[in-house]
Design a protein around this motif. Structure first.
Motif, PDB file in Angstrom:
ATOM      1  N   ASN A   1     -33.769 -29.112  37.176  1.00 46.05           N
ATOM      2  CA  ASN A   1     -33.081 -28.187  36.432  1.00 46.05           C
ATOM      3  C   ASN A   1     -32.536 -26.948  36.798  1.00 46.05           C
ATOM      4  OD1 ASN A   1     -33.163 -29.487  33.802  1.00 46.05           O
ATOM      5  ND2 ASN A   1     -35.150 -28.661  33.303  1.00 46.05           N
ATOM      6  N   SER A   2     -33.131 -26.587  37.945  1.00 45.50           N
ATOM      7  CA  SER A   2     -32.357 -25.391  38.807  1.00 45.50           C
ATOM      8  C   SER A   2     -31.011 -25.587  39.153  1.00 45.50           C
ATOM      9  CB  SER A   2     -33.443 -25.173  40.114  1.00 45.50           C
ATOM     10  OG  SER A   2     -34.677 -24.935  39.429  1.00 45.50           O
ATOM     11  N   ALA A   3     -30.331 -24.597  39.086  1.00 48.90           N
ATOM     12  CA  ALA A   3     -29.043 -24.506  39.412  1.00 48.90           C
ATOM     13  C   ALA A   3     -28.920 -24.756  41.034  1.00 48.90           C
ATOM     14  CB  ALA A   3     -28.169 -23.161  39.093  1.00 48.90           C
ATOM     15  N   ILE A   4     -27.922 -25.554  41.328  1.00 50.92           N
ATOM     16  CA  ILE A   4     -27.372 -25.691  42.591  1.00 50.92           C
ATOM     17  C   ILE A   4     -26.099 -25.234  43.114  1.00 50.92           C
ATOM     18  CG2 ILE A   4     -28.720 -27.764  43.049  1.00 50.92           C
ATOM     19  CD1 ILE A   4     -25.861 -29.326  42.751  1.00 50.92           C
ATOM     20  N   GLY A   5     -25.620 -24.616  42.188  1.00 51.09           N
ATOM     21  CA  GLY A   5     -24.295 -24.144  42.413  1.00 51.09           C
ATOM     22  C   GLY A   5     -23.554 -23.575  40.862  1.00 51.09           C
ATOM     23  N   VAL A   6     -22.485 -22.788  41.192  1.00 51.49           N
ATOM     24  CA  VAL A   6     -21.568 -22.202  39.906  1.00 51.49           C
ATOM     25  C   VAL A   6     -20.305 -22.239  40.328  1.00 51.49           C
ATOM     26  CG1 VAL A   6     -21.268 -20.236  38.752  1.00 51.49           C
ATOM     27  CG2 VAL A   6     -23.616 -20.459  39.805  1.00 51.49           C
ATOM     28  N   GLY A   7     -19.531 -22.744  39.183  1.00 48.42           N
ATOM     29  CA  GLY A   7     -18.158 -22.868  39.081  1.00 48.42           C
ATOM     30  C   GLY A   7     -17.392 -22.636  37.918  1.00 48.42           C
ATOM     31  N   GLN A   8     -16.087 -22.836  38.002  1.00 47.04           N
ATOM     32  CA  GLN A   8     -15.389 -22.723  36.689  1.00 47.04           C
ATOM     33  C   GLN A   8     -14.992 -23.901  36.165  1.00 47.04           C
ATOM     34  OE1 GLN A   8     -12.297 -20.153  38.527  1.00 47.04           O
ATOM     35  NE2 GLN A   8     -12.759 -18.518  36.844  1.00 47.04           N
ATOM     36  N   LEU A   9     -15.014 -24.153  34.948  1.00 49.84           N
ATOM     37  CA  LEU A   9     -14.320 -25.458  34.350  1.00 49.84           C
ATOM     38  C   LEU A   9     -12.792 -25.752  34.527  1.00 49.84           C
ATOM     39  CD1 LEU A   9     -16.278 -27.381  32.719  1.00 49.84           C
ATOM     40  CD2 LEU A   9     -15.130 -26.605  30.777  1.00 49.84           C
ATOM     41  N   ALA A  10     -12.496 -26.786  35.100  1.00 44.07           N
ATOM     42  CA  ALA A  10     -11.176 -27.224  35.486  1.00 44.07           C
ATOM     43  C   ALA A  10     -10.191 -27.265  34.207  1.00 44.07           C
ATOM     44  CB  ALA A  10     -11.031 -28.443  36.323  1.00 44.07           C
ATOM     45  N   ARG A  11     -11.050 -27.952  33.006  1.00 43.56           N
ATOM     46  CA  ARG A  11     -10.204 -27.967  31.854  1.00 43.56           C
ATOM     47  C   ARG A  11     -10.996 -27.760  30.835  1.00 43.56           C
ATOM     48  NH1 ARG A  11      -9.412 -32.577  35.270  1.00 43.56           N
ATOM     49  NH2 ARG A  11      -7.205 -32.976  35.708  1.00 43.56           N
ATOM     50  N   ASN A  12     -10.750 -27.599  29.472  1.00 41.42           N
ATOM     51  CA  ASN A  12     -11.393 -27.421  28.344  1.00 41.42           C
ATOM     52  C   ASN A  12     -12.273 -28.871  28.068  1.00 41.42           C
ATOM     53  OD1 ASN A  12      -9.890 -29.075  26.645  1.00 41.42           O
ATOM     54  ND2 ASN A  12      -8.397 -27.341  26.444  1.00 41.42           N
ATOM     55  N   SER A  13     -13.149 -28.662  27.305  1.00 40.32           N
ATOM     56  CA  SER A  13     -13.811 -30.035  27.126  1.00 40.32           C
ATOM     57  C   SER A  13     -13.097 -31.127  26.607  1.00 40.32           C
ATOM     58  CB  SER A  13     -15.426 -29.539  26.032  1.00 40.32           C
ATOM     59  OG  SER A  13     -16.141 -28.724  26.804  1.00 40.32           O
ATOM     60  N   ASP A  14     -12.419 -30.879  25.542  1.00 41.79           N
ATOM     61  CA  ASP A  14     -11.593 -32.015  24.880  1.00 41.79           C
ATOM     62  C   ASP A  14     -10.659 -32.439  25.978  1.00 41.79           C
ATOM     63  OD1 ASP A  14     -12.686 -31.288  22.545  1.00 41.79           O
ATOM     64  OD2 ASP A  14     -10.947 -29.970  21.966  1.00 41.79           O
ATOM     65  N   GLU A  15      -9.977 -32.001  26.909  1.00 37.67           N
ATOM     66  CA  GLU A  15      -9.130 -32.403  28.016  1.00 37.67           C
ATOM     67  C   GLU A  15     -10.106 -33.353  28.836  1.00 37.67           C
ATOM     68  OE1 GLU A  15      -7.225 -28.792  29.493  1.00 37.67           O
ATOM     69  OE2 GLU A  15      -5.483 -29.102  28.219  1.00 37.67           O
ATOM     70  N   LEU A  16     -11.321 -32.641  29.217  1.00 32.96           N
ATOM     71  CA  LEU A  16     -12.262 -33.444  29.902  1.00 32.96           C
ATOM     72  C   LEU A  16     -12.578 -34.996  29.382  1.00 32.96           C
ATOM     73  CD1 LEU A  16     -14.714 -30.945  31.444  1.00 32.96           C
ATOM     74  CD2 LEU A  16     -12.784 -31.770  32.605  1.00 32.96           C
ATOM     75  N   TYR A  17     -12.548 -34.787  28.092  1.00 27.64           N
ATOM     76  CA  TYR A  17     -12.891 -36.312  27.463  1.00 27.64           C
ATOM     77  C   TYR A  17     -11.812 -37.044  27.578  1.00 27.64           C
ATOM     78  CZ  TYR A  17     -13.800 -39.552  23.692  1.00 27.64           C
ATOM     79  OH  TYR A  17     -13.816 -40.660  22.780  1.00 27.64           O
ATOM     80  N   MET A  18     -10.635 -36.533  27.472  1.00 24.69           N
ATOM     81  CA  MET A  18      -9.412 -37.239  27.502  1.00 24.69           C
ATOM     82  C   MET A  18      -8.781 -37.800  28.847  1.00 24.69           C
ATOM     83  SD  MET A  18      -8.654 -37.415  24.316  1.00 24.69           S
ATOM     84  CE  MET A  18      -6.943 -38.256  24.330  1.00 24.69           C
ATOM     85  N   CYS A  19      -9.353 -37.307  29.732  1.00 27.65           N
ATOM     86  CA  CYS A  19      -8.959 -37.641  31.194  1.00 27.65           C
ATOM     87  C   CYS A  19      -9.499 -39.074  31.633  1.00 27.65           C
ATOM     88  CB  CYS A  19      -9.505 -36.473  32.236  1.00 27.65           C
ATOM     89  SG  CYS A  19      -8.768 -35.132  32.165  1.00 27.65           S
ATOM     90  N   GLY A  20     -10.181 -39.775  30.765  1.00 23.24           N
ATOM     91  CA  GLY A  20     -10.716 -41.081  31.116  1.00 23.24           C
ATOM     92  C   GLY A  20     -11.740 -41.178  32.318  1.00 23.24           C
ATOM     93  N   GLY A  21     -12.491 -40.154  32.503  1.00 21.11           N
ATOM     94  CA  GLY A  21     -13.320 -40.042  33.649  1.00 21.11           C
ATOM     95  C   GLY A  21     -12.685 -39.725  35.042  1.00 21.11           C
ATOM     96  N   HIS A  22     -11.560 -39.269  35.052  1.00 26.43           N
ATOM     97  CA  HIS A  22     -11.062 -39.158  36.600  1.00 26.43           C
ATOM     98  C   HIS A  22     -10.446 -37.548  36.664  1.00 26.43           C
ATOM     99  CE1 HIS A  22     -10.534 -43.235  37.322  1.00 26.43           C
ATOM    100  NE2 HIS A  22     -10.054 -43.415  35.924  1.00 26.43           N
ATOM    101  N   GLY A  23     -10.579 -37.046  37.747  1.00 27.23           N
ATOM    102  CA  GLY A  23     -10.228 -35.575  37.932  1.00 27.23           C
ATOM    103  C   GLY A  23     -11.458 -34.726  38.286  1.00 27.23           C
ATOM    104  N   VAL A  24     -10.843 -33.433  38.206  1.00 24.39           N
ATOM    105  CA  VAL A  24     -11.910 -32.458  38.764  1.00 24.39           C
ATOM    106  C   VAL A  24     -12.635 -31.983  37.716  1.00 24.39           C
ATOM    107  CG1 VAL A  24     -12.328 -30.076  39.558  1.00 24.39           C
ATOM    108  CG2 VAL A  24     -10.777 -31.799  40.899  1.00 24.39           C
TER     109      VAL A  24
END
Length: 553
Positions: free
Chosen positions: A142-165
């Protein structure tokens, strides 16, 4: 962002009022976290202004020398992995598979195929906005290995079909920010991840969150929290009229650093005996970052400061006549003077990272000695919770079997002894089978290892040789086995010994050797033991060092 070395532009110790303003910014950005543990009232807080390898200006805030937050362009505060380990719920998490960690450590972003879904359907990637800060952990920890910024909002991530950052990584375990203070390095703490069940994936429309979702996505991360974060993005210390107080603003430290720089850069050139007044005027003053006012130091007078330097063994001063003092000797091999060349001058826009990296770092797969396997490994001098590299496990098992177990000469199968029976049962098995059974009862993890790990490495061999013109040179072998960055070592040798230094390949030698002009045995030994912290037992050839200058008759 911090994968490669960054340049330190300035370092500032925050005053009490400035630290309070920083605490207020953090409380606005992360209202669900108590800042008392991260930023105690009397903590030593330092602000570092840096320029990344990619040319991005940033500010890093260190508490007791440990980097806890850094600032993005626009003022958004980002917690480091050290902060995530101290306060695990400061950010929401995306989970990935452990095999992805080496790729992230090499600078890759977290891609959608590597993300373990948080739920099903539209809940698969939570409810987050583009640009929101996300921590990343792995399935078995459960410990963090890194920190970043979300590339898209959650809905767009769902609509990407499992591709992209999915997450643009800003900071990773093992990068230069993690290694900012080598003496305070920490490995990823082990926090056992809960086994996922069907309860972790609620049906669409369900109102009750599962325990896993409550941990990964606390209620505080809603639109209101995001607006609070955005509202504090424009705040900065400069806009609030704060003044910067650098470490060198301490008069005593400013004077001491200028003195050491004068000896380091001019020690070989000094024409001794030298008037102390001339040494101060011609060599110390030009090396100072700011104008030195002796009356503002605790020494008050130059003679008092030099007397302290005499007591510390840097110089020898002799009074020739009343009121006329001369420096008659300088110890250029003083440990503090040798180590001074690794310090970066604050405020030097061309400076390197906050501390010049001396070792190559390497991400290694490890198995952690668990409670179940402790009885076996304690017989081999390994402690409970200690990490063992993957490639050493089979070697350890082989050595144990050869000493304590019976091996069938025909089938080559091993009959476990009482200790191994607790792990593998009573049946015969091959070496690979026994190793697999043992590792299956251990925790799998990763650790960032460097040349400071000396176990099983060949000893560093120092020797002398003669070159054309009957000139002596010092040869040093097996340095590369300790992960030492050769380019940096050559630089330290050229500056510290004031001698020509290079890498040579000798006939009939498998590895390259370091070659330094003259008999520099003692200097190399001091450099390796004091700066690189190589244990003296790992270095051979000190007996070839000079005993001292020969006295003229």
């Amino acid at each position: 962002m911090f994968l490669k070395s960054y340049r330190l532009k300035s370092s500032a110790a925050l005053k009490g009022a400035e630290a309070k303003k920083l605490r207020a910014r953090l409380e606005l950005a992360f209202p669900h976290i108590s800042m008392e543990t991260l930023l105690p009232a009397k903590a030593n807080v330092t602000q570092l202004k840096i320029l990344t390898h990619g040319g991005i200006a940033s500010i890093v805030y260190c508490v007791e020398k440990q980097p806890l937050f850094f600032e993005l362009d626009g003022g958004q505060l980002v917690p480091t992995v050290y902060t995530m380990w101290a306060e695990p719920h400061i950010l929401p998490y995306f989970t990935t598979h452990e095999g992805v960690l080496p790729k992230l450590s090499n600078g890759a972003d977290l891609m959608l195929p590597g993300v373990v879904p948080l739920g099903v359907g539209l809940n698969m990637f939570g409810h987050f906005k583009k640009g929101q800060l996300i921590a990343v952990n792995v399935t078995n920890n459960n410990s963090a290995i890194g920190v970043g910024q979300l590339a898209r909002n959650s809905d767009e991530l769902y609509m990407c079909g499992g591709h992209g950052v999915a997450v643009k990584m800003l900071h990773m375990f093992g990068d230069k920010l993690w290694a900012h203070e080598p003496r305070m390095l920490q490995q990823i703490p082990l926090q056992q991840a809960k086994t996922l069940t069907s309860e972790d994936f609620p049906a669409l429309g369900a109102t009750k969150c599962s325990p896993a979702e409550q941990i990964c996505v606390p209620e505080v991360w809603d639109a209101e929290t995001n607006e609070l974060e955005t509202g504090t993005a424009g705040l900065s210390l400069e806009e609030n009229g704060e003044t910067e107080v650098t470490d060198e603003s301490t008069p005593e430290l400013l004077l001491k650093n200028a003195f050491l720089a004068a000896l380091k850069n001019n020690g070989k050139k000094l024409q001794l005996p030298l008037l102390t007044s001339n040494f101060y005027r011609l060599y110390v003053v030009p090396e100072a970052e700011e104008q030195i006012d002796l009356k503002k130091t605790r020494h008050k007078k130059l003679s008092n400061f030099l007397a302290e330097m005499v007591d510390q063994g840097f110089i020898v001063v002799r009074e020739e006549t009343k009121g006329v003092d001369k420096i008659i000797a300088v110890d250029l091999e003083h440990p503090e003077l040798v180590n001074f060349i690794t310090d970066v001058k604050k405020g030097d826009s061309s400076g390197a990272a906050a501390e010049t990296p001396l070792f190559h770092s390497e991400l290694k797969e490890m198995y952690i000695v668990s409670d179940v396997t402790a009885a076996f490994f304690t017989k081999l001098n390994y402690k409970r919770g200690e990490g063992i590299p993957v490639n050493q496990i089979k070697k350890i098992v082989r050595e144990y079997v050869s000493k304590h177990c019976q091996v069938d000469p025909q089938t080559k199968l091993t009959k476990p002894d009482e200790v191994l029976q607790e792990l593998c049962g009573n049946r015969l098995g091959s070496l690979s089978e026994i190793t697999s059974m043992i590792t299956s009862k251990m925790e799998h993890s990763y650790q960032m290892c460097s040349g400071k790990d000396t176990s099983g490495k060949p000893q560093i061999q120092m020797s002398l040789a003669t070159r054309s013109g009957n000139k002596k040179v010092t040869l040093v072998s097996n340095i590369e086995a300790y992960g030492i960055i050769m380019a940096e070592l050559i630089k330290l040798c050229k500056q510290g010994a004031a001698a020509s230094t290079s890498i040579v390949k000798l006939p009939h030698q498998k590895h390259e050797q370091l070659q330094v002009q003259g008999n520099q045995i003692r200097f190399i030994y001091t450099l390796l033991t004091e700066t690189y912290k190589v244990p003296p037992k790992c270095i051979l050839g000190l007996d070839l060092a000079k005993d001292g200058k020969k006295k003229r008759k």
